[in-house]
Enzyme design. Structure first.
Site, mmCIF file in Angstrom:
data_model
loop_
_atom_site.group_PDB
_atom_site.id
_atom_site.type_symbol
_atom_site.label_atom_id
_atom_site.label_comp_id
_atom_site.label_asym_id
_atom_site.label_seq_id
_atom_site.Cartn_x
_atom_site.Cartn_y
_atom_site.Cartn_z
ATOM 1 N N CYS A 1 -36.833 10.691 -7.711
ATOM 2 C CA CYS A 1 -35.713 10.967 -8.609
ATOM 3 C C CYS A 1 -34.994 9.660 -8.882
ATOM 4 C CB CYS A 1 -34.773 12.016 -8.025
ATOM 5 S SG CYS A 1 -33.786 11.448 -6.634
ATOM 6 N N HIS B 1 -23.749 15.673 -4.184
ATOM 7 C CA HIS B 1 -23.609 14.563 -3.249
ATOM 8 C C HIS B 1 -23.354 13.297 -4.044
ATOM 9 C CE1 HIS B 1 -27.829 14.962 -4.419
ATOM 10 N NE2 HIS B 1 -27.945 13.651 -4.260
#
Length: 653
Positions: free
Chosen positions: A408, A571
């Protein structure tokens, strides 16, 4: 035969070019966006206190010049350098930019241009910031490990100082004149378009380019520097609203709300709120990509909005970033209220009318694949053709699968979660010898057999690992393609061998989930409100500083943290690690659900983690939320103890 084979090659080249431009736009955006606050501050001071501002004040107006000549370019340069080589790169990049600043502002170089200059400083900062960082990074590698003990600080400081000084002088005499000529040329083009009332026609190029995700390259690479230069000269600029005007996208989504069908109609209201009030224009791009004829509506709307600014000589004093209606009015120039209001509202109405007509004329079934159509299709397709589908365009990759990477943007939250789920599936199938890791796309090397990414990031991953099999997923927690990967491993490796790998031991240090960090009913909330709530619980628990909450929102803007199975794990970014005091999680349940980029989320687990502690944490969370029985227990939990009973292995107390 030649024609048949060249068409896919040409298409691949066009896709590759688009990906490169997207990456370039992201690179520019990463320099400008962190400093938007400073640009807005400068814009507000300009709008209110210059002689032609809302409330002229000669003393306060003295801030305007130093702001545009020194502060903003140096901030951009430092950020660009920092992105390449952290603090050392930022310092060298910012120092090197001093040469560009003086070459475009001092009368010793060009008195006429010094009176009107500005834009080259911003483009120069975007060039010299990263360049300075790259130079010092390469120099450091030359003598890495070769410096005698005790001389490290001396060598590091003098190498940075000397290289920064030389780069500043080089930029002053070489890059300065080039950028002045380039910006004068672009300025003349803009002046020609304005003087001949042709500025509205730029929508013919801007609107299609936006839908191809080239909006950052257009806005931050071209329009923002030109607009700041024009704003400094006449107090406002219509260029800030060429790309950022929220009207066309809002009109398009409103048309789907009224005239759309199926999934598109159902998701349009949420997308409208995100686009118009949140300023995230990317949410409407998939609607247009599914029905390209709607570009006509966007072009007409964009051109109409720009025409209003031309007629009323209106605009903004600074960029509207993000492009929300609130950001537009926060940067409004004096005397521009009517023109700017007509700009976005007329663009909305024109786009809505034309898009509505086009949608009404469309007789096809409206099943636009916005978030889940791909997964639905995969779950119903036959397993016999899985391997051949996976290796489409990858015939060379026919050996056994030894390594799988889930990648990612940052290589942390979402990829770690996906890797945990996929690792368990692969190892449970008897392929304990196959490694499954997570990694940031920028750090990928062409050494993996299979690369799994979110569908929006696959093209970028292919650039890094062209010889691997690439698998795109949309649902991190329960994608049907995970089973496809297992089938591919089975077909390549000849059946399962070896016992399933043992699961990692649960983290056992510290109180990771406290009772006060558990909320059983979060009430009604938007995605951003849910992220803030999760972050506030982490801050209250002493796990992170207040700035970590904004980093959680920044992570969400880059890629969704909705994992599937009703779970989201917001997050912070890598850069926010300094805000984390200890590893901890927060838990908020939303019985009525939260619309998370078109997905329904019922559980929001906020994460703050030191170092790599988040990896085992995410693995345990993945195990819980892929077990329907455990999810049911969380849905039925009546107390914090009930939640801890389920998440006890994730966060032992």
């Amino acid at each position: 035969m030649a024609t048949t084979t060249s068409t896919p090659a040409a298409a691949a080249q066009r896709a590759s070019a688009r990906v490169h431009v997207q990456r370039f736009g992201t690179f520019l955006s990463n320099m400008v966006m962190p400093n938007i606050g400073a640009i807005i501050a400068w814009g507000l001071i300009t709008a209110f206190f210059i002689p032609v501002g809302w409330t002229p004040n000669e003393k306060i107006a003295t801030i305007v010049g130093p702001g545009i000549y020194y502060l903003i370019p140096l901030l951009i340069a430092y950020t660009g350098g920092y992105n390449v080589y952290r603090i050392r790169g930022g310092v060298v990049g910012a120092t090197a930019t001093l040469g560009i600043i003086m070459a475009t502002s001092s009368p010793l170089f060009d008195k006429a241009y010094a009176d009107t200059g500005g834009s080259p400083m911003f483009l120069g900062a975007m060039i010299m910031g990263p360049l300075g960082a790259y130079v010092i990074k390469r120099l450091d590698r030359l003598w890495d490990g070769k410096i005698r003990p005790g001389f490290e600080m001396l060598v590091n400081n003098f190498s940075a100082g000397i290289s920064a000084a030389l780069l500043a002088i080089g930029a002053m005499f070489i890059l300065g004149p080039i950028l002045r000529a380039v910006m004068e040329g672009l300025g003349n083009v803009v002046e020609f378009l304005v003087n001949h009332s042709l500025l509205p026609f730029t929508a013919i190029f801007i609107e299609p380019a936006k839908v191809l995700f080239l909006n950052n390259a257009i806005n931050h690479g071209v329009l923002t520097p030109l607009g700041l230069d024009q704003s400094k000269e006449i107090g406002h600029s219509a260029l800030f609203l060429l790309e950022a005007n929220p009207g066309p996208g809002a009109g398009l989504l409103l048309a789907f709300m009224v005239f759309g069908k199926g999934v598109a109609k159902a998701t349009a209201p949420g997308a409208f709120i995100i686009q118009f009030f949140g300023g995230i224009h990317e949410v409407y791009f998939p609607y247009v990509l599914a029905k390209p004829r709607l570009l006509l509506a966007l072009i007409a709307g964009g051109a109409t909005g720009t025409l209003m600014n031309v007629i009323f000589d209106s605009g903004l004093v600074a960029p509207a970033a993000p492009g929300s209606i609130f950001a537009v009015y926060s940067s409004l120039a004096k005397g521009s209220a009517v023109g700017v209001t007509l700009c976005w509202s007329s663009a909305l109405v024109v786009t809505f009318v034309i898009a509505g007509v086009l949608l009404k004329m469309d007789r096809s079934e409206d099943e636009i694949d916005l978030t889940s159509a791909t997964a639905q299709m995969e779950s119903t397709k036959g397993k016999k053709s899985v391997a051949s589908w996976l290796v489409e365009g990858n015939e060379a990759a026919a050996g056994p699968v030894r390594s799988i990477v889930f990648a990612c943007d940052a290589g942390m939250g979402s990829s770690a979660m996906g890797a945990s789920v996929l690792r368990k599936k692969v190892h449970d199938a008897g392929f304990g010898e196959v490694t499954v890791v997570n990694q940031a796309i920028a750090n990928l090397r062409d050494e993996y057999d299979v690369v799994v990414t979110h569908q929006d990031l696959t093209d970028r991953a292919r650039q890094q690992t062209p010889s691997a099999v690439h698998v795109s997923v949309e649902n991190f927690m329960a994608s049907p393609r995970y089973d496809d990967v297992v089938d591919l491993v089975r077909s390549r490796n000849g059946g399962g061998s070896g016992a399933p790998a043992a699961a990692d031991e649960p983290a056992a240090s510290g109180r990771l989930l406290a009772e006060e960090s558990i909320v059983l009913d979060g009430g009604s909330a938007s995605r951003d409100e849910a992220i803030t709530r999760a972050g506030e619980l982490l801050v209250a628990a002493g796990a992170a500083g207040p700035a970590y909450i904004e980093a959680m929102h920044e992570r969400e803007r880059s890629i969704s943290t909705a994992m599937g199975s009703g779970l989201a794990i917001p997050h912070g970014t890598n850069e926010a690690k300094a805000e984390v005091q200890r590893t901890a999680i927060s838990f908020v349940r939303y019985p009525d659900g939260v619309d998370w980029n078109g997905k329904q989320v019922h559980f929001v687990v906020g994460i703050a983690a030191l170092g790599n502690e988040h990896l085992k944490l995410l693995a345990r969370i993945a195990e819980v939320f892929t077990d329907p029985a455990q999810v049911e227990r969380l849905e039925a939990a009546q107390s914090a103890d009930d939640v801890l009973a389920v998440l006890g292995e994730v966060a032992p107390v």
